[in-house]
Design an enzyme around this catalytic site. Structure first.
Site, PDB file in Angstrom:
ATOM      1  N   TYR A  92     -14.464   2.731   5.270  1.00  0.00           N
ATOM      2  CA  TYR A  92     -15.497   1.690   5.268  1.00  0.00           C
ATOM      3  C   TYR A  92     -16.544   1.822   5.976  1.00  0.00           C
ATOM      4  O   TYR A  92     -16.891   2.570   6.814  1.00  0.00           O
ATOM      5  CB  TYR A  92     -14.742   0.310   5.834  1.00  0.00           C
ATOM      6  CG  TYR A  92     -13.703  -0.204   5.246  1.00  0.00           C
ATOM      7  CD1 TYR A  92     -13.947  -1.097   3.785  1.00  0.00           C
ATOM      8  CD2 TYR A  92     -12.246   0.019   5.041  1.00  0.00           C
ATOM      9  CE1 TYR A  92     -13.189  -1.585   3.106  1.00  0.00           C
ATOM     10  CE2 TYR A  92     -11.417  -0.597   4.386  1.00  0.00           C
ATOM     11  CZ  TYR A  92     -11.824  -1.453   3.547  1.00  0.00           C
ATOM     12  OH  TYR A  92     -10.664  -1.944   2.602  1.00  0.00           O
ATOM     13  N   CYS A 117       0.816  -1.134  -0.047  1.00  0.00           N
ATOM     14  CA  CYS A 117      -0.097   0.113   0.052  1.00  0.00           C
ATOM     15  C   CYS A 117       0.663   1.009   0.093  1.00  0.00           C
ATOM     16  O   CYS A 117       0.769   2.120  -1.000  1.00  0.00           O
ATOM     17  CB  CYS A 117      -0.889   0.019   1.245  1.00  0.00           C
ATOM     18  SG  CYS A 117      -2.346  -1.234   1.134  1.00  0.00           S
TER      19      CYS A 117
END
Length: 283
Positions: free
Chosen positions: A223, A160
Site C-alpha cells: 500500500y 485470501c
C-alpha cells in the site's frame, strides 16, 4: 528470509500502481510469486528485519482447524484479527444473514469443517484428509479449501489464503498453499507462519515426515502508505538467521487440536530481530 526480501524489492522495482476500491488507496502491485519453506530442517520463516509475532497467527490457524465462526471464539484463544470483520464492516452489519455480535458467518474454517452439501449434509474436508494421510493415502485430492463463491453472501469476508493441498510421497508430506491477495509488508509473514505451521502440525498428527511447504501468491502488493517504511527502513536492515519452531509432542490427533491445544503449545527458539515497524493497516 531472502525470498521475502527479494519479493519486497521486486514489487518496488517492477510493481504497477493500482487503485484499490475497497480501501481507497493505491497499491504497488505485481502478479505471481512463489515462496518455499524448509519445514524438514526447521527453518521457521519468522521475519527478522522487524520484530514479528507468531502466536496470533497460530491461534487463528487453530481456530480455522476447529471451524470457528465467531470472533469471541478467536479472542478466547488469543486472536483479535476477526473483531473488526465481524463487528465493524458495514456490509456485514447490514447483511440479514448475520446472527448478531461477533458472528462471522460461513467463512474460512466453517467451510473447511462443514462445507454444505446439496442434500443438507456437510463435508468435513480437514477430517477426511487427516484420516487419509494417517493411513498413508493420497488420492491427489487431499485438499482443504475455504473458497466457496456460492456462500460468500453468508460470511463477513471471503478468504485470501483459500486452499491448501497436501501431497504424500511415501512417508514424506508436502503442502502447497494458494493465496489470492497479499499485503506483503504487513500480512505476508502472518501467512508464512500459518503455512509452515500447518504442514508441521498435520505431519505430526498423521505420523508423517514434514518436508517442504510451497506458498503460491497471486496479487502481491504494497500500500502507498507502507512504501516509505518498507523501502527506507526495513529493507536497509541486515537479516538475522531464521529461528526454529517447536510443537508440543503431546499433540497427536485432530481431537487434541479441537479440545486442548493452545498457542502456548508452540515455542520459537533462536529468534533475533530488529525493532518493530508499525505499518499502516488497510481494513
Amino acid at each position: 528470509m531472502k525470498q521475502y526480501l527479494d519479493l519486497c524489492q521486486r514489487i518496488i522495482d517492477d510493481g504497477v500502481w493500482i487503485e484499490n476500491k475497497r480501501t481507497g488507496k493505491r497499491c504497488l502491485t505485481v502478479i505471481d510469486a512463489s515462496l518455499e519453506y524448509d519445514v524438514e530442517h526447521q527453518q521457521f520463516p519468522l521475519i527478522t528485519t522487524r520484530k514479528s509475532y507468531f502466536k496470533t497467527a497460530i491461534a487463528e490457524l487453530l481456530g480455522y482447524m476447529r471451524g470457528y465462526d465467531n470472533a469471541a471464539q478467536f479472542r478466547a484463544i488469543g486472536c483479535n484479527t476477526w473483531n473488526a470483520n465481524a463487528n465493524e464492516t458495514q456490509a456485514w452489519l447490514d447483511n440479514p444473514n448475520r446472527k448478531g455480535e461477533d458472528d462471522m458467518g460461513r467463512v474460512y474454517g466453517v467451510q473447511g469443517r462443514r462445507w454444505a452439501k446439496p442434500d443438507g449434509g456437510h463435508v468435513d474436508q480437514l477430517k477426511k484428509l487427516i484420516d487419509n494421510l494417517s493411513r498413508g493415502i493420497d488420492d491427489r485430492g487431499e485438499i482443504l479449501s475455504f473458497y466457496n463463491p456460492g456462500e460468500f453472501h453468508l460470511g463477513c469476508l471471503r478468504p485470501c489464503m483459500h486452499t491448501h493441498t497436501f501431497s504424500l510421497l511415501g512417508d514424506d508430506l508436502y503442502l502447497t498453499s494458494y493465496q489470492r491477495s497479499c499485503d506483503v509488508p504487513l500480512g505476508l509473514n502472518f501467512n508464512q507462519v500459518q503455512v509452515y505451521t500447518l504442514l508441521a502440525l498435520v505431519a505430526q498428527i498423521t505420523g508423517k515426515n514434514a518436508k517442504r511447504a510451497y506458498h503460491k501468491l497471486v496479487n502481491c502488493h504494497i500500500y502507498e502508505d507502507q512504501l516509505e517504511l518498507l523501502r527506507d527502513v526495513q529493507l536497509k536492515r541486515k537479516p538475522f538467521p531464521l529461528p526454529q519452531l517447536h510443537i508440543n509432542p503431546d499433540i497427536k490427533s485432530l481431537d487434541d487440536i479441537e479440545t486442548w491445544v493452545t498457542p502456548d503449545d508452540f515455542e520459537v527458539t533462536g529468534y533475533q530481530s530488529h525493532p518493530p515497524i508499525k505499518y499502516p493497516f488497510s481494513a
